[in-house]
Enzyme design. Structure first.
Site, PDB file in Angstrom:
ATOM      1  N   GLY A  14       0.829  -1.205   0.000  1.00  0.00           N
ATOM      2  CA  GLY A  14       0.000   0.000   0.000  1.00  0.00           C
ATOM      3  C   GLY A  14       0.859   1.249   0.000  1.00  0.00           C
ATOM      4  O   GLY A  14       1.932   1.281   0.608  1.00  0.00           O
ATOM      5  N   GLY A  55      -0.397   9.311   0.485  1.00  0.00           N
ATOM      6  CA  GLY A  55       0.217  10.533   0.985  1.00  0.00           C
ATOM      7  C   GLY A  55       0.853  10.349   2.347  1.00  0.00           C
ATOM      8  O   GLY A  55       1.776  11.068   2.722  1.00  0.00           O
ATOM      9  N   GLY A  82       2.493   7.635   3.427  1.00  0.00           N
ATOM     10  CA  GLY A  82       3.731   6.887   3.357  1.00  0.00           C
ATOM     11  C   GLY A  82       3.533   5.564   2.638  1.00  0.00           C
ATOM     12  O   GLY A  82       2.709   5.449   1.733  1.00  0.00           O
ATOM     13  N   THR A  83       4.284   4.536   3.057  1.00  0.00           N
ATOM     14  CA  THR A  83       4.261   3.232   2.394  1.00  0.00           C
ATOM     15  C   THR A  83       4.074   2.129   3.421  1.00  0.00           C
ATOM     16  O   THR A  83       4.644   2.191   4.515  1.00  0.00           O
ATOM     17  CB  THR A  83       5.579   3.012   1.625  1.00  0.00           C
ATOM     18  N   VAL A  84       3.274   1.107   3.055  1.00  0.00           N
ATOM     19  CA  VAL A  84       3.051  -0.044   3.926  1.00  0.00           C
ATOM     20  C   VAL A  84       3.694  -1.271   3.286  1.00  0.00           C
ATOM     21  O   VAL A  84       3.479  -1.551   2.102  1.00  0.00           O
ATOM     22  CB  VAL A  84       1.546  -0.298   4.158  1.00  0.00           C
ATOM     23  N   LYS A 102       4.285   0.031   8.625  1.00  0.00           N
ATOM     24  CA  LYS A 102       3.960   1.327   8.020  1.00  0.00           C
ATOM     25  C   LYS A 102       5.143   2.273   8.180  1.00  0.00           C
ATOM     26  O   LYS A 102       5.585   2.558   9.289  1.00  0.00           O
ATOM     27  CB  LYS A 102       2.719   1.914   8.676  1.00  0.00           C
ATOM     28  N   ASP A 142     -11.157   9.589  11.169  1.00  0.00           N
ATOM     29  CA  ASP A 142     -10.920   9.375   9.739  1.00  0.00           C
ATOM     30  C   ASP A 142     -11.589   8.082   9.290  1.00  0.00           C
ATOM     31  O   ASP A 142     -10.981   7.239   8.643  1.00  0.00           O
ATOM     32  CB  ASP A 142      -9.424   9.340   9.435  1.00  0.00           C
TER      33      ASP A 142
END
Length: 722
Positions: A423, A426, A428-430, A444, A541
């Site tokens: 994944g 905005g 970051g990256t998983v 994460k 969220d």
């Protein structure tokens, strides 16, 4: 023998130091002994001087006027100021600008005008290579006059222009500005400036004519000069020489020449005199006794490969012991003796090997030490010490966050290989990772973190790691040894709810019963977070992209623990997340505060997504359908609910259930938060709907205003506009 060699080397070193010391203290003289060699900022070398016994003859007299502060130097008894004197036969002075100015009526402006001036330049001449005669104006011409020997020389140039727009910066070719060369040997200079018609036609932007002789490298024409030339003086370069002594020429005697020891004279063609210069290997003032002193060529760049020996006026080269040759770079250089080559090769080889091994070892040690210090810095910066303290308070608890090392997570993700990415966004990256016990985790790696929120981040990790709910993505721990903390979660293998309901290939696989169960599980989690958790949490969220699904399509709520925590009161925490467009509570735009009722609103949007299979925002649609909330509420009001539902979820027997869920979504989407239900009420209602028999929904009706799809058109149905 060894002692003798050591003493010889010591003596050589002492000699070198003495030479350096003498050279440092021996400053080449500039003026005659006892004479002043400066006037203000001007350095005055002989043959020039300020008193009768300090200059060569009266032509070289520099009048230092102490009426100014600092003092100003002038050429002889004139008002011509001297700014620079060079041994190469150049002298720079300042000469005024000649002006011919008129007012708007064409009358002479006596204040600014000085249409002609004449200056005696001693016996020196105006340099024809360094200067130019310049005239500026649009109705202008000027003359320069002088003497060349016994002849009178006169020349000039004119310049015109219609308006200021026709003149260009840097151009002096007759349009607003003109320039001509100066002949060689010009003395007794006279400059005049005139106007053809008293500037009556161009006085608006050019009231004056300006004429002057100036060093060409110090003047660059600007169109602004047509309006006003603010500079009153320009530098002028003069040529000077020592006059020839006819007696010396006839006697062919060098003793009466101005050139002194270690110097030589050279004649400047057509100047009627000569100049002096130091011989090669010497520098200084060639017009003074002992003015030319030896240059230590060995102290600067030289032509020797090994040893440089300075000599009077020159230098020599020689090779070190073990070498032979002339020692010069442009010669054969220094060639090593044969036996020395073997020694050098062996020594160099061993030295390189030792250097390579030691430097590699030192590099690895320093790199490891630097890495350890960097990890320690990040650990403290990210609140590692505070987190350890908080976790130690919960040492008896079996459920607490683990602090992972950077190496553990690096190994778990194959050094964050791109193939492990599951994944990106905005935030970051998983990455998917495998711990040493073969368990799967999601790691994460955020892009940024607010370093001012360290304490809140620590509280977040501690609190959220203790949430033990089957429908919550479990936070297992974190790593604080990197610039931004890494968060480690349990791995959920079936993607997000967003992917399943908005992918046309996956959406049919999720039945209405599964969708209702996912909604009930999500509502139950939010109710748990708001009311039943040890430390109440507001998600802030809620959206379909933050609801993960496992292989049984069980809901797992995520990303309420990825932000800093901020205390709302002493017992409640909420994540600092600004929300997502399409899901954001409209009250937030007025209050800038997100509350429990904000989660209710966002959950209402998720319910509508489950009912319609449409995205919260869809900018490709017509304006009335871009916001799913507005489109849903409008369709519901018009009685068009079944027209906007996902095609495959509507079937015999569940119409009433769909209507009830739609009504629940409607009240969750109330603009005012106080009119929305709590998540407890929402969760209980969804559980109730799931438990009721399908047949009980047959006779359930909507509100009267929802019975008709389009009263204006007189029909009870309407087609979905796609």
């Amino acid at each position: 023998m060894a002692l003798h060699t050591a003493l010889s080397q010591l003596m050589s070193l002492v000699e070198i130091l003495l030479i350096v010391a003498i050279a440092a203290t021996a400053v080449s003289p500039r003026a005659k002994p006892g004479c002043n060699d400066t006037c203000g900022d001007l350095k005055i070398p002989y043959p020039f001087g300020t008193t009768s016994d300090c200059y060569f003859n009266k032509d070289f007299f520099i009048n230092c006027s102490y009426l100014y502060n600092p003092p100003k130097p002038f050429l002889r008894r004139s008002d011509v100021q001297v700014t620079r004197i060079g041994f190469n036969g150049s002298l720079v002075v300042l000469l005024q600008v000649t002006r011919d100015c008129y007012d708007v009526n064409g009358y002479t402006d006596n204040v600014d005008s000085c249409s002609s001036w004449s200056r005696s330049l001693s016996r020196f001449s105006v340099s024809n290579t360094e200067n130019k005669f310049t005239v500026i104006g649009c109705d202008s011409y000027g003359y320069v006059e002088g003497s060349i020997g016994e002849k009178i020389y006169r020349t000039g140039c004119l310049t015109i222009c219609e308006n200021k727009n026709s003149v260009y910066n840097g151009s002096c070719t007759g349009n607003g500005c003109c320039q001509i060369d100066i002949p060689k040997g010009l003395t007794q200079i006279n400059v005049s400036a005139y106007s053809f018609k008293n500037h009556s036609l161009v006085s608006g932007f050019n009231p004056c004519t300006y004429a002057f002789v100036a060093e060409k490298s110090r003047f660059n024409f600007s169109t602004d000069y047509l309006s006003k030339l603010t500079q009153d003086q320009f530098p002028l370069v003069l040529d000077w020489t020592i006059p020839v002594n006819e007696t010396c020429e006839e006697a062919n005697s060098t003793s009466c020449y101005a050139c002194k020891e270690n110097s030589e004279r050279y004649v400047r063609e057509d100047y009627g005199g000569y100049l002096c210069r130091c011989k090669n290997g010497y520098e200084g003032n060639p017009y003074l006794s002992n003015g030319c002193q030896d240059v230590d060529e060995c102290s600067g760049p030289h032509n020797c490969t090994h040893i440089c020996n300075n000599e009077e006026g020159s230098y020599s080269c020689k090779c070190r012991e073990g070498f032979h040759g002339d020692g010069r770079k442009d010669g054969e250089g220094c060639i090593p003796d044969v036996h020395l080559l073997v020694k050098v090769a062996l020594g160099v080889g061993i030295s390189l090997a030792v250097l390579l091994v030691s430097s590699t070892w030192l590099y690895l040690v320093l790199k490891k030490r630097k890495l350890m210090k960097l990890k320690e810095k990040f650990f403290k910066q990210n609140g590692g010490l505070l987190l350890q303290q908080e976790l130690s308070k919960r040492s008896r608890s079996s459920e607490k966050a683990k602090i992972f090392t950077a190496e553990e997570l690096q190994k778990a993700t194959d050094n964050y290989d791109d193939s492990r990415i599951i994944g990106q966004g905005g935030f970051g990256t998983v990455y998917k990772g495998f711990l040493t016990d073969s368990s799967s985790v999601a790691i994460k790696k955020s892009k940024i973190i607010d370093k001012n929120q360290t304490e809140q981040f620590v509280n977040e990790v501690v609190v959220l790691s203790q949430i033990n709910h089957r429908n919550v993505v479990r936070l297992l721990g974190c790593c604080l040894e990197t610039e931004v903390p890494l968060l480690v979660y349990e791995f959920v293998n079936n993607g997000t709810l967003f992917e399943h309901i908005h992918n046309k290939d996956k959406a049919p696989n999720i039945s209405w019963e599964t969708r209702l169960r996912i909604a009930a599980e999500t509502a139950g989690v939010l109710f748990y977070l708001h009311s039943a958790a040890a430390t109440p949490i507001i998600h802030r969220d809620v959206k379909s992209a933050n609801i993960l699904l496992d292989h049984n399509f069980t809901a797992k709520v995520s990303d309420f623990g990825t932000s800093k925590l901020v205390a709302i009161d002493e017992t409640q925490l909420s994540t600092v997340v600004q929300g997502t467009l399409g899901y954001l509570d409209p009250e937030y735009l007025h209050t800038s505060q997100l509350t429990e009722k904000s989660d209710v609103y966002s959950f209402g949007v998720v319910l509508v997504e489950l009912l319609t299979g449409k995205k919260a925002l869809w900018f490709e649609k017509p304006e009335g359908q871009r916001s799913l909330v507005m489109y849903f509420l409008t369709s519901l009001k018009q009685g068009c609910l079944f027209e906007i539902l996902e095609n495959h979820i509507l079937k015999d027997g569940n119409e009433g259930q769909l209507k009830e869920v739609a009504q629940l979504a409607k009240i969750c989407l109330n603009v005012k938060g106080e009119e929305r239900p709590t998540m407890r009420e929402v969760a209980m209602e969804l559980d109730r709907l799931r438990m009721m028999d399908k047949l009980s929904w047959v006779n359930v009706e909507l509100n009267p205003e929802e019975m008709e799809c389009s009263a204006q058109e007189g029909t009870t149905t309407s087609k979905t506009m796609y």
